[in-house]
Scaffold this motif. Structure first.
Motif, PDB file in Angstrom:
ATOM      1  N   ASN A 117      10.098   5.229  -6.878  1.00 41.31           N
ATOM      2  CA  ASN A 117       8.747   4.660  -6.771  1.00 41.31           C
ATOM      3  C   ASN A 117       8.781   3.163  -6.511  1.00 41.31           C
ATOM      4  O   ASN A 117       7.769   2.495  -6.620  1.00 41.31           O
ATOM      5  CB  ASN A 117       7.945   4.992  -8.031  1.00 41.31           C
ATOM      6  CG  ASN A 117       8.701   4.612  -9.285  1.00 41.31           C
ATOM      7  OD1 ASN A 117       9.497   3.682  -9.279  1.00 41.31           O
ATOM      8  ND2 ASN A 117       8.464   5.335 -10.360  1.00 41.31           N
ATOM      9  N   HIS A 118       9.943   2.632  -6.185  1.00 41.87           N
ATOM     10  CA  HIS A 118      10.126   1.233  -5.776  1.00 41.87           C
ATOM     11  C   HIS A 118       9.685   0.231  -6.834  1.00 41.87           C
ATOM     12  O   HIS A 118       9.252  -0.868  -6.513  1.00 41.87           O
ATOM     13  CB  HIS A 118       9.420   0.954  -4.450  1.00 41.87           C
ATOM     14  CG  HIS A 118       9.836   1.881  -3.357  1.00 41.87           C
ATOM     15  ND1 HIS A 118      11.086   1.838  -2.777  1.00 41.87           N
ATOM     16  CD2 HIS A 118       9.190   2.920  -2.768  1.00 41.87           C
ATOM     17  CE1 HIS A 118      11.182   2.781  -1.858  1.00 41.87           C
ATOM     18  NE2 HIS A 118      10.043   3.473  -1.835  1.00 41.87           N
ATOM     19  N   GLY A 119       9.728   0.609  -8.091  1.00 40.50           N
ATOM     20  CA  GLY A 119       9.383  -0.309  -9.175  1.00 40.50           C
ATOM     21  C   GLY A 119       7.893  -0.523  -9.357  1.00 40.50           C
ATOM     22  O   GLY A 119       7.478  -1.453 -10.056  1.00 40.50           O
ATOM     23  N   ILE A 158      14.296  -1.274  -6.558  1.00 37.86           N
ATOM     24  CA  ILE A 158      13.159  -1.290  -5.627  1.00 37.86           C
ATOM     25  C   ILE A 158      13.467  -0.566  -4.319  1.00 37.86           C
ATOM     26  O   ILE A 158      12.594  -0.427  -3.467  1.00 37.86           O
ATOM     27  CB  ILE A 158      12.697  -2.738  -5.326  1.00 37.86           C
ATOM     28  CG1 ILE A 158      13.813  -3.547  -4.705  1.00 37.86           C
ATOM     29  CG2 ILE A 158      12.184  -3.399  -6.586  1.00 37.86           C
ATOM     30  CD1 ILE A 158      13.382  -4.887  -4.180  1.00 37.86           C
ATOM     31  N   THR A 159      14.709  -0.082  -4.159  1.00 41.14           N
ATOM     32  CA  THR A 159      15.067   0.595  -2.914  1.00 41.14           C
ATOM     33  C   THR A 159      14.959   2.110  -3.004  1.00 41.14           C
ATOM     34  O   THR A 159      15.207   2.790  -2.017  1.00 41.14           O
ATOM     35  CB  THR A 159      16.507   0.221  -2.510  1.00 41.14           C
ATOM     36  OG1 THR A 159      17.404   0.641  -3.536  1.00 41.14           O
ATOM     37  CG2 THR A 159      16.624  -1.279  -2.281  1.00 41.14           C
TER      38      THR A 159
END
Length: 108
Positions: free
Chosen positions: A67-69, A63-64
Protein backbone atom coordinates in the motif's frame (compact mmCIF):
# COMPACT_ATOMS: atom_id res chain seq x y z
CA UNK A 1 18.97 -16.79 38.99
CA UNK A 2 19.26 -17.59 42.65
CA UNK A 3 17.27 -15.76 45.32
CA UNK A 4 20.43 -13.90 46.41
CA UNK A 5 21.04 -12.74 42.84
CA UNK A 6 17.43 -11.58 42.49
CA UNK A 7 17.58 -9.65 45.77
CA UNK A 8 20.91 -8.07 44.77
CA UNK A 9 19.53 -7.11 41.35
CA UNK A 10 16.44 -5.49 42.84
CA UNK A 11 18.55 -3.66 45.43
CA UNK A 12 20.89 -2.29 42.74
CA UNK A 13 17.93 -1.14 40.62
CA UNK A 14 16.31 0.52 43.63
CA UNK A 15 19.57 2.23 44.57
CA UNK A 16 20.17 3.49 41.04
CA UNK A 17 16.61 4.79 40.80
CA UNK A 18 16.84 6.60 44.12
CA UNK A 19 20.25 8.04 43.17
CA UNK A 20 18.91 9.49 39.93
CA UNK A 21 15.91 10.99 41.74
CA UNK A 22 17.89 12.56 44.60
CA UNK A 23 20.99 13.58 42.66
CA UNK A 24 19.24 16.44 40.89
CA UNK A 25 18.34 18.02 44.24
CA UNK A 26 21.94 17.75 45.39
CA UNK A 27 23.47 19.10 42.18
CA UNK A 28 20.87 21.86 41.70
CA UNK A 29 19.77 23.00 45.17
CA UNK A 30 16.83 25.38 45.65
CA UNK A 31 17.72 29.03 45.52
CA UNK A 32 20.46 28.63 42.91
CA UNK A 33 19.89 29.38 39.26
CA UNK A 34 19.83 26.38 36.94
CA UNK A 35 22.79 26.41 34.51
CA UNK A 36 22.04 27.61 30.98
CA UNK A 37 23.09 24.28 29.46
CA UNK A 38 20.54 22.38 31.56
CA UNK A 39 17.79 24.86 30.60
CA UNK A 40 18.81 24.40 26.96
CA UNK A 41 18.55 20.62 27.27
CA UNK A 42 15.12 21.02 28.87
CA UNK A 43 14.00 22.90 25.77
CA UNK A 44 15.46 20.70 23.03
CA UNK A 45 15.29 17.15 24.41
CA UNK A 46 11.48 16.73 24.26
CA UNK A 47 11.44 17.65 20.56
CA UNK A 48 14.47 15.45 19.88
CA UNK A 49 12.80 12.50 21.61
CA UNK A 50 9.64 12.98 19.56
CA UNK A 51 11.70 13.19 16.34
CA UNK A 52 13.42 9.92 17.22
CA UNK A 53 10.04 8.26 17.83
CA UNK A 54 8.75 9.46 14.45
CA UNK A 55 11.84 8.11 12.71
CA UNK A 56 11.48 4.81 14.56
CA UNK A 57 7.80 4.53 13.56
CA UNK A 58 8.52 5.10 9.86
CA UNK A 59 11.79 3.12 9.56
CA UNK A 60 10.10 -0.10 8.43
CA UNK A 61 7.72 1.43 5.88
CA UNK A 62 8.32 0.16 2.35
CA UNK A 63 6.99 2.71 -0.13
CA UNK A 64 7.82 0.51 -3.14
CA UNK A 65 5.40 -2.32 -2.39
CA UNK A 66 1.97 -3.07 -0.99
CA UNK A 67 0.00 0.00 0.00
CA UNK A 68 3.08 2.24 -0.40
CA UNK A 69 2.98 3.42 3.22
CA UNK A 70 -0.41 5.10 2.83
CA UNK A 71 -1.87 3.96 6.21
CA UNK A 72 1.25 5.10 8.05
CA UNK A 73 1.26 8.47 6.32
CA UNK A 74 -2.48 9.05 6.85
CA UNK A 75 -2.26 8.08 10.53
CA UNK A 76 0.82 10.26 11.01
CA UNK A 77 -0.96 13.25 9.49
CA UNK A 78 -3.97 12.57 11.71
CA UNK A 79 -1.71 12.60 14.78
CA UNK A 80 -0.27 15.96 13.72
CA UNK A 81 -3.69 17.46 13.02
CA UNK A 82 -5.19 16.16 16.28
CA UNK A 83 -2.27 17.45 18.29
CA UNK A 84 -2.37 20.86 16.61
CA UNK A 85 -6.12 21.05 17.20
CA UNK A 86 -6.45 19.85 20.82
CA UNK A 87 -2.86 19.88 22.18
CA UNK A 88 -3.54 16.55 23.89
CA UNK A 89 -0.86 13.92 23.58
CA UNK A 90 -3.21 11.16 24.74
CA UNK A 91 -5.81 12.10 22.12
CA UNK A 92 -3.18 12.48 19.40
CA UNK A 93 -1.46 9.16 19.98
CA UNK A 94 -4.67 7.26 20.74
CA UNK A 95 -6.50 8.71 17.76
CA UNK A 96 -3.61 8.07 15.40
CA UNK A 97 -3.21 4.51 16.61
CA UNK A 98 -6.93 3.81 16.30
CA UNK A 99 -7.03 5.29 12.79
CA UNK A 100 -3.97 3.26 11.76
CA UNK A 101 -5.57 0.04 13.01
CA UNK A 102 -8.83 0.81 11.19
CA UNK A 103 -6.92 1.59 8.01
CA UNK A 104 -4.81 -1.58 7.98
CA UNK A 105 -7.68 -3.88 8.98
CA UNK A 106 -10.63 -2.44 7.06
CA UNK A 107 -9.33 -0.24 4.24
CA UNK A 108 -5.97 -1.45 2.95
Amino acid sequence: MTNAQLILTVAIIMGATMLTRFLSFLVFPAGRETPAFIRYLGKVLPAAAMAMLVIYCYKGVDITSGNHGAPELIAGLAVAVLHKWKHSMLLSIGGGTALYLVLIHLVF
